[in-house]
Scaffold this active site. Structure first.
Site, PDB file in Angstrom:
ATOM      1  N   ARG A  47       0.821  -1.216   0.000  1.00  0.00           N
ATOM      2  CA  ARG A  47       0.000   0.000   0.000  1.00  0.00           C
ATOM      3  C   ARG A  47       0.854   1.265   0.000  1.00  0.00           C
ATOM      4  NH1 ARG A  47      -2.008   1.478   4.526  1.00  0.00           N
ATOM      5  NH2 ARG A  47      -2.349  -0.625   5.298  1.00  0.00           N
ATOM      6  N   TYR A  98     -16.701  18.218 -14.148  1.00  0.00           N
ATOM      7  CA  TYR A  98     -17.044  16.805 -14.258  1.00  0.00           C
ATOM      8  C   TYR A  98     -18.076  16.423 -13.197  1.00  0.00           C
ATOM      9  CZ  TYR A  98     -16.538  11.782 -13.708  1.00  0.00           C
ATOM     10  OH  TYR A  98     -16.787  10.450 -13.558  1.00  0.00           O
ATOM     11  N   ASP A 169      -7.961  20.326 -13.124  1.00  0.00           N
ATOM     12  CA  ASP A 169      -8.242  19.014 -13.710  1.00  0.00           C
ATOM     13  C   ASP A 169      -7.880  19.123 -15.193  1.00  0.00           C
ATOM     14  OD1 ASP A 169      -9.402  16.796 -14.969  1.00  0.00           O
ATOM     15  OD2 ASP A 169     -11.011  16.650 -13.502  1.00  0.00           O
ATOM     16  N   LYS A 194      -8.801   8.159 -18.915  1.00  0.00           N
ATOM     17  CA  LYS A 194      -9.200   8.738 -20.198  1.00  0.00           C
ATOM     18  C   LYS A 194      -8.011   8.791 -21.157  1.00  0.00           C
ATOM     19  CE  LYS A 194     -13.043   9.311 -17.890  1.00  0.00           C
ATOM     20  NZ  LYS A 194     -13.365  10.549 -17.184  1.00  0.00           N
TER      21      LYS A 194
HETATM   22  C1  LIG Z   1     -13.736  10.845 -15.870  1.00  0.00           C
HETATM   23  C2  LIG Z   1     -13.297  12.116 -15.280  1.00  0.00           C
HETATM   24  C3  LIG Z   1     -12.912  12.180 -13.931  1.00  0.00           C
HETATM   25  C4  LIG Z   1     -13.022  10.986 -12.999  1.00  0.00           C
HETATM   26  O1  LIG Z   1     -12.124   9.983 -13.339  1.00  0.00           O
HETATM   27  P1  LIG Z   1     -12.331   8.426 -13.007  1.00  0.00           P
HETATM   28  O2  LIG Z   1     -11.066   7.832 -13.472  1.00  0.00           O
HETATM   29  O3  LIG Z   1     -13.554   7.980 -13.758  1.00  0.00           O
HETATM   30  O4  LIG Z   1     -12.535   8.314 -11.537  1.00  0.00           O
HETATM   31  C5  LIG Z   1     -12.455  13.390 -13.440  1.00  0.00           C
HETATM   32  N1  LIG Z   1     -12.383  14.496 -14.218  1.00  0.00           N
HETATM   33  C6  LIG Z   1     -12.758  14.473 -15.519  1.00  0.00           C
HETATM   34  C7  LIG Z   1     -12.659  15.724 -16.334  1.00  0.00           C
HETATM   35  C8  LIG Z   1     -13.219  13.287 -16.089  1.00  0.00           C
HETATM   36  O5  LIG Z   1     -13.601  13.289 -17.378  1.00  0.00           O
END
Ligand SMILES: *Cc1c(COP(=O)(O)O)cnc(C)c1O
Length: 355
Positions: A47, A98, A169, A194
């Site tokens: 961990r 998001y 983000d 993504k």
């Molecule tokens: C999908 C997404 C997230 C969350 O990510 P996960 O890997 O699904 O937890 C956060 N910010 C944006 C802009 C996203 O498109």
């Protein structure tokens, strides 16, 4: 192409986070499925760290110009970052951030952990004004799914003067387009699920910081809350990252060509595209029902949520009850992939025939 250190970003996606070049060393950092490590070293327990995570962190850290901490998902990275806000602190966030981030913040607000200020980032000066007295300014640029763009340098400078931590983000833009730490942000967050990993086969997240004290806090959050990535996911994310530059270039090229065709199409109303990136939104002129028919009648473009994979996907965002009502009912968010453009357009055009 922007550069980080002496190597271009195109090169860093390929070359960063590799083993040292000692003879017979493997080219790739191997998968190390280990829940524990022999005592006496830095890792000690599964961990606390893992060499396969470290490879991804080294690569993303080099791309974003900071130190990276990998997490189990983008939202785990967001949770860790929100833990930097003191009890009762104000968090400023775009109203179209998001959906999961808005949900996480709403939950934290219900529990009295934070106070949320949602802002229309298209209103000039709104973000900066909201930063007064805030503990954290959360920027998403472009926003998901409204594709609104924020001037990161200007907002970061104003927020920092007011003593707020600045988070970006960077999931949609990727470090190939913008490196928020160099624009004055304190923390960069990614859903590596993504574009970074890019193949719709792994959930992962990462937070990147320039400052060592913040790094320690984010790393200890992972350790204590157990928000650890799987080893296989870390391996897949690093493998996917190796082709980020070519995938991005191709998908962006497809996206730009699609925007031209969509804009000229008689069944299509509003088309949104910030001028870069791989995400496009559009609204069939005939409304939400027509949008539903379009996304469910394609044969190549997959009707699904999520984004950033090699394959083109789309969905009508308001099919989710939690999506803000200010997102148009007919809005289709399309994640453009790397397919041949003519095949892609033929499929989109045929689907639009069902609008
Ligand atoms: C999908 C997404 C997230 C969350 O990510 P996960 O890997 O699904 O937890 C956060 N910010 C944006 C802009 C996203 O498109």
């Amino acid at each position: 192409m922007a550069r980080s250190g002496s190597l271009s970003l195109d090169t860093l996606v390929v070359a960063a986070g590799r083993p040292d070049r000692t003879p017979d060393a493997p080219l790739n950092v191997p998968l190390t499925p280990a829940s524990t490590f022999v005592a006496g070293g830095e890792l000690e327990y599964g961990r606390f760290g893992n060499p396969t995570w470290q490879a991804f962190e080294d690569a993303v850290g080099a791309l974003e110009g900071g130190r990276a901490v990998m997490y189990a998902s983008g939202l785990a990275a967001a949770s860790a970052t929100l833990s930097l806000v003191p009890e009762g602190g104000v968090v400023v966030v775009p109203q179209h951030a998001y959906n999961g981030t808005l949900g996480l913040l709403a939950e934290a607000e219900r529990r009295g952990r934070v106070v949320v200020r949602a802002v229309d980032v298209t209103e000039p000066g709104a973000l900066v004004e909201a930063a007064d007295g805030a503990a954290m300014v959360w920027i998403e640029s472009p926003t998901n799914p409204a594709l609104e763009v924020v001037d990161i340098a200007e907002t970061a400078a104003a927020a920092r003067t007011r003593g707020a931590l600045v988070v970006v983000d960077n999931t949609f833009a990727t470090p190939l387009v913008q490196q928020p730490l160099s624009l004055g942000a304190d923390v960069v967050v990614h859903s590596a699920t993504k574009l970074l990993a890019g193949h719709s086969d792994a959930l992962a997240g990462v937070a990147v910081v320039a400052d060592d004290a913040t790094y320690e806090l984010l790393e200890s959050y992972r350790r204590m809350h157990g928000a650890v990535p799987g080893t296989l996911e870390a391996y897949l994310a690093t493998r996917g990252l190796r082709t980020l530059a070519v995938r991005f270039e191709r998908a962006q090229d497809n996206a730009r060509r699609l925007v031209e065709r969509l804009t000229a199409h008689p069944q299509v109303g509003d088309v949104r595209y910030p001028g870069f990136g791989t995400i496009v939104t559009f609204e069939p002129a005939a409304g939400a029902e027509a949008a539903h028919r379009v996304v469910t009648s394609s044969r190549l473009v997959v009707c699904t949520t999520s984004l950033g994979g090699v394959e083109s996907t789309w969905e009508r965002r308001r099919r989710w009850a939690s999506e803000p009502e200010t997102v148009p009912d007919a809005l289709i968010r399309m994640s453009v992939g790397i397919e041949g453009f003519d095949d892609l357009w033929a499929d989109v055009e045929a689907a639009l025939g069902h609008a």
